[in-house]
Design a protein around this motif. Structure first.
Motif, short mmCIF file in Angstrom:
data_model
loop_
_atom_site.label_atom_id
_atom_site.label_comp_id
_atom_site.label_asym_id
_atom_site.label_seq_id
_atom_site.Cartn_x
_atom_site.Cartn_y
_atom_site.Cartn_z
N ALA A 133 18.69 -17.75 -72.70
CA ALA A 133 19.43 -16.63 -72.12
C ALA A 133 19.07 -15.30 -72.78
N ASP A 134 18.91 -15.28 -74.08
CA ASP A 134 18.66 -14.02 -74.77
C ASP A 134 17.21 -13.56 -74.63
N VAL A 135 16.29 -14.52 -74.62
CA VAL A 135 14.87 -14.14 -74.63
C VAL A 135 14.36 -13.77 -73.24
N SER A 136 15.05 -14.17 -72.20
CA SER A 136 14.52 -14.03 -70.84
C SER A 136 15.09 -12.82 -70.12
N ALA A 137 14.22 -12.17 -69.34
CA ALA A 137 14.69 -11.17 -68.39
C ALA A 137 15.29 -11.85 -67.17
N TYR A 138 14.86 -13.09 -66.92
CA TYR A 138 15.37 -13.87 -65.80
C TYR A 138 15.23 -15.34 -66.16
N SER A 139 16.27 -16.14 -65.92
CA SER A 139 16.22 -17.57 -66.20
C SER A 139 17.06 -18.29 -65.16
N ALA A 140 16.50 -19.33 -64.54
CA ALA A 140 17.23 -20.03 -63.48
C ALA A 140 16.84 -21.50 -63.47
N MET A 141 17.76 -22.31 -62.97
CA MET A 141 17.53 -23.74 -62.78
C MET A 141 17.06 -23.97 -61.34
N VAL A 142 15.97 -24.72 -61.19
CA VAL A 142 15.49 -25.09 -59.86
C VAL A 142 16.22 -26.36 -59.44
N MET A 180 10.73 -18.87 -57.94
CA MET A 180 9.50 -18.54 -58.66
C MET A 180 9.17 -17.07 -58.50
N THR A 181 9.35 -16.54 -57.31
CA THR A 181 9.11 -15.11 -57.08
C THR A 181 10.01 -14.26 -57.97
N MET A 182 11.27 -14.63 -58.07
CA MET A 182 12.20 -13.86 -58.91
C MET A 182 11.76 -13.90 -60.37
N ALA A 183 11.35 -15.07 -60.84
CA ALA A 183 10.92 -15.18 -62.24
C ALA A 183 9.71 -14.29 -62.52
N ILE A 184 8.73 -14.33 -61.63
CA ILE A 184 7.51 -13.54 -61.85
C ILE A 184 7.79 -12.05 -61.68
N LYS A 185 8.58 -11.70 -60.67
CA LYS A 185 8.87 -10.29 -60.43
C LYS A 185 9.62 -9.67 -61.61
N HIS A 186 10.58 -10.40 -62.17
CA HIS A 186 11.28 -9.90 -63.36
C HIS A 186 10.32 -9.77 -64.54
N ALA A 187 9.43 -10.74 -64.71
CA ALA A 187 8.47 -10.68 -65.82
C ALA A 187 7.60 -9.43 -65.70
N VAL A 188 7.15 -9.12 -64.48
CA VAL A 188 6.25 -7.99 -64.29
C VAL A 188 6.99 -6.66 -64.38
N LEU A 189 8.11 -6.54 -63.66
CA LEU A 189 8.80 -5.25 -63.60
C LEU A 189 9.56 -4.93 -64.87
N GLU A 190 10.12 -5.95 -65.52
CA GLU A 190 10.86 -5.71 -66.76
C GLU A 190 9.99 -5.95 -67.98
N ARG A 191 8.72 -6.31 -67.76
CA ARG A 191 7.77 -6.55 -68.85
C ARG A 191 8.39 -7.46 -69.91
N GLY A 192 8.73 -8.66 -69.45
CA GLY A 192 9.38 -9.63 -70.32
C GLY A 192 9.15 -11.04 -69.83
N VAL A 193 10.11 -11.90 -70.11
CA VAL A 193 9.97 -13.33 -69.86
C VAL A 193 10.75 -13.73 -68.61
N GLY A 194 10.05 -14.31 -67.64
CA GLY A 194 10.69 -14.99 -66.52
C GLY A 194 10.65 -16.48 -66.78
N HIS A 195 11.77 -17.17 -66.56
CA HIS A 195 11.89 -18.56 -67.01
C HIS A 195 12.51 -19.42 -65.92
N LEU A 196 11.93 -20.59 -65.68
CA LEU A 196 12.50 -21.57 -64.76
C LEU A 196 12.65 -22.90 -65.47
N VAL A 197 13.78 -23.58 -65.19
CA VAL A 197 14.04 -24.93 -65.69
C VAL A 197 13.86 -25.89 -64.51
N LEU A 198 13.05 -26.93 -64.71
CA LEU A 198 12.67 -27.83 -63.63
C LEU A 198 13.15 -29.25 -63.93
N PRO A 199 14.30 -29.67 -63.38
CA PRO A 199 14.75 -31.05 -63.60
C PRO A 199 13.71 -32.06 -63.13
#
Length: 650
Positions: free
Chosen positions: A237-246, A256-275
């Motif tokens: 939660a703290d390290v990511s600009a965006y983090s979500a469970m798939v 996936m689009t949200m994770a990448i878009k946040h990484a690019v626009l906020e210049r940080g970490v986009g994160h997905l958790v994949l059960p």
């Protein structure tokens, strides 16, 4: 021979006499594994996976004519696959042929692949241009790994298997710093994902785009304290600009689009958790997603009033100085044009080292703790600072007492640690061009180029004096190392620098021309240097990659030399080995503490490099530095020059 027999794909499972009577073993046959048994002189092959919890039947035992599962003791007939627990637990069987050269097992032809959630995610990644992954494959990310394998086979993705997930995150961070585009790092549930965190904090601190992908435990056991079950959304939660469970019902491409878009626009970490179970769900009709219609033009000009205020301040200055940070990396041409109109010295933060050639008549090198006296001298005489893409770290040495115009694309960076005279929100390149276009110059403005040249003359004389000093005990000085590297480093090289005394010496003594320099700037994480070189090579395989580390930093990820060898990465590693954490020793002495627990027990790193298949050479004589570095640069693949240096010279 039956039609079904002809349609089977036959695979040699083992040699003709390799099984003893009553023995069961695991045999790979195509994409499957079977439990192959020899009993009463006959061979039987059944599926290796116990339907209870996936136990490997071929690792079990044969008791009373049955295969006993090694995990939970379920019994299976080795010829019919029948389970003692009833037909719900029966396993498939496969035909066996005894041939002259071995035992063959037949398997049905693979079924046509049905597109999965993981395929949708990977297709979306690559549509966004994320085509490079550093990671480790494991039991809770296999569905996603198989989708990556398919993409790699199709030529749309490159995957680099590393030895530690921390190296994967550092490599992805370096890739983002160099290109401005995200690479992905990939781990399993639990420790595989938590190992990513330090490298991801480096990306967050230095504002580098990264995509992080975490496999996770099956949703049915999540939250119950299962094996490797931790709350990854909370952990990230703290390290990511965006983090979500798939989840099974998610719009997978959109996540996936949200994770990448946040990484690019906020210049940080986009994160997905994949059960685990979601990764392999069928998704034949789900479309992938891409960037079309989703990304704005970020080259935003400054507000009119802020621009006017900045121009007024410049018009009043007679000794303006320009300071550039890493945020100006892509816009140096516009900044240099402005500096040349003003004849204003250009100082860089340490993270921005190399963004202007030290041969330029206005370049003054690095400001601050890792810097040159040229830069500090010129700043101290300035009556105005123009700061582009820097955020005023306490290590940067930017004067808090001089009137300052600060330009940044991020409003939170403006006046981050203290108020500035004129905060200007805008793209660095667009704003520098706008200032140049509207420039009004003070009639008494000073041409500071002669003074810059004079200060360089003084500093280079002092550097020459330090280079000439020979340390005791068969060691060489850091000044001598960087003196030689100045003449040998290719101009188009990417240089990755670790944390420690060697980094301070690099900041002071190495004079870049057109090299790109990457470092762990705000986080200052030891261990960054060599994994970053992996990422730099993946981003720019046609450029020379030079890693500069100390023994302390390299020791944290030394196994990654095998990664560099595996993928034939052309990385030249300059390793300054002084046998201790010398910077910490200095700090202990400075605080009047005992020097304690900073000594290091090191291997012969150059021999280790050779054992791993790389070039390795150890240097203890200053006269050998140049030839060793030249040989390493010419070597077509990973190469290490281990230089035994004096911990007291920097």
């Amino acid at each position: 021979m039956s039609k079904d027999h002809l349609e089977m794909q036959w695979h040699k499972a083992t040699g003709a006499d390799s099984l003893d009577e009553g023995e069961v073993t695991v045999c790979p046959v195509g994409l499957k594994s079977v439990a192959l048994t020899k009993l009463r002189g006959e061979y039987g092959a059944i599926d290796n996976r116990c339907p209870h919890q996936g136990g490997p039947l071929g690792q079990g035992t044969v008791e009373n004519g049955k295969i006993r599962c090694p995990w939970h003791g379920f019994d299976f007939d080795p010829f019919t696959g029948e389970a003692a627990g009833g037909p719900d637990f029966d396993v498939p069987t496969y035909p066996v042929e005894v041939r002259a050269d071995g035992i063959y097992v037949g398997t049905p032809a693979p079924r046509p692949h049905i597109r999965t959630v993981s395929d949708v995610l990977v297709e979306t990644m690559t549509a966004w241009g994320v085509d490079t992954v550093f990671g480790m494959v494991g039991h809770s990310n296999l569905g996603m790994a198989e989708a990556m394998h398919r993409a790699e086979t199709d030529g749309t993705l490159r995957y680099f298997g590393i030895r530690h997930e921390g190296a994967a995150a550092f490599a992805a961070s370096a890739y983002g710093k160099l290109t401005g585009r995200p690479a992905a790092c990939f781990g399993i549930a639990g420790p595989g994902s938590t190992n990513l965190l330090t490298g991801l904090y480096d990306a967050k601190a230095d504002r580098a785009p990264v995509l992080a992908l975490s496999g996770n435990v099956d949703s049915s056991v999540a939250g119950k304290g299962a094996f490797q079950d931790i709350d990854l959304l909370a952990a990230f939660a703290d390290v990511s600009a965006y983090s979500a469970m798939v989840r099974s019902g998610s719009e997978h491409a959109e996540l996936m689009t949200m994770a990448i878009k946040h990484a690019v626009l906020e210049r940080g970490v986009g994160h997905l958790v994949l059960p685990d179970e979601v990764q392999v769900l069928a998704a034949p009709q789900q479309p992938a997603s891409g960037p079309a219609g989703r990304m704005p033009d970020l080259r935003v000009g400054p507000p009119a009033q802020a621009l006017a205020d900045a121009l007024d301040r410049i018009a009043e200055a007679t000794r303006p100085v320009i300071v550039v940070g890493a945020g100006a990396r892509a816009d140096m041409a516009q900044v240099v044009t402005l500096a040349e109109r003003l004849n204003a010295p250009i100082l860089t933060t340490f993270k921005a080292k190399g963004q202007i050639s030290d041969k330029h008549p206005l370049a003054c090198g690095v400001l601050g703790r890792s810097g040159t006296p040229v830069a500090s001298w010129m700043m101290n005489k300035a009556d105005l600072l123009l700061v582009f893409g820097a955020s005023f770290s306490n290590h940067s040495g930017i004067s808090p007492f001089t009137p300052t115009v600060q330009v940044d694309t991020d409003p939170l960076m403006l006046g981050r640690f203290r108020p500035v005279t004129v905060p200007v929100l805008g793209d660095v390149g667009v704003t520098a061009s706008a200032i140049t276009k509207g420039l009004r110059v003070h009639p008494a403005i000073v041409d500071q180029r002669p003074e810059v040249a004079e200060r360089w003359t003084v500093w280079r004389a002092e550097k020459s004096r330090r280079v000439a000093v020979t340390p005791p005990g068969g060691r060489v000085s850091a000044a001598a190392v960087f003196h030689e590297l100045n003449g040998l480093a290719p101009e188009n090289a990417v240089m990755t620098v670790d944390v420690g005394n060697h980094a301070y010496s690099f900041g002071r003594y190495f004079e870049p021309t057109a090299q790109a320099v990457l470092m762990s700037g705000y986080l200052g994480s030891i261990g960054f240097g060599f994994p970053a070189a992996l990422g730099a090579w993946a981003a720019a395989p046609d450029r020379p990659i030079v890693a500069v580390t100390g023994d302390g930093g390299f020791g944290q990820y030394l196994a990654e030399i095998t990664t560099a060898v595996k993928y034939a990465m052309n990385i030249t590693h300059i390793l300054l080995n002084n046998g201790e954490l010398a910077k910490i020793s200095e700090e202990q002495r400075g605080a009047e503490y005992a020097v304690w627990q900073t000594s290091l027990l090191n291997p012969d790193f150059s021999a280790l490099a050779r054992d791993c298949g790389a070039y390795g050479r150890r240097v203890t004589d200053r006269a050998d530095i140049a030839s060793a570095i030249a040989e390493a640069l010419d070597h077509p693949g990973p190469a290490m020059v281990e230089i035994i240096t004096d911990p007291g010279s920097h």
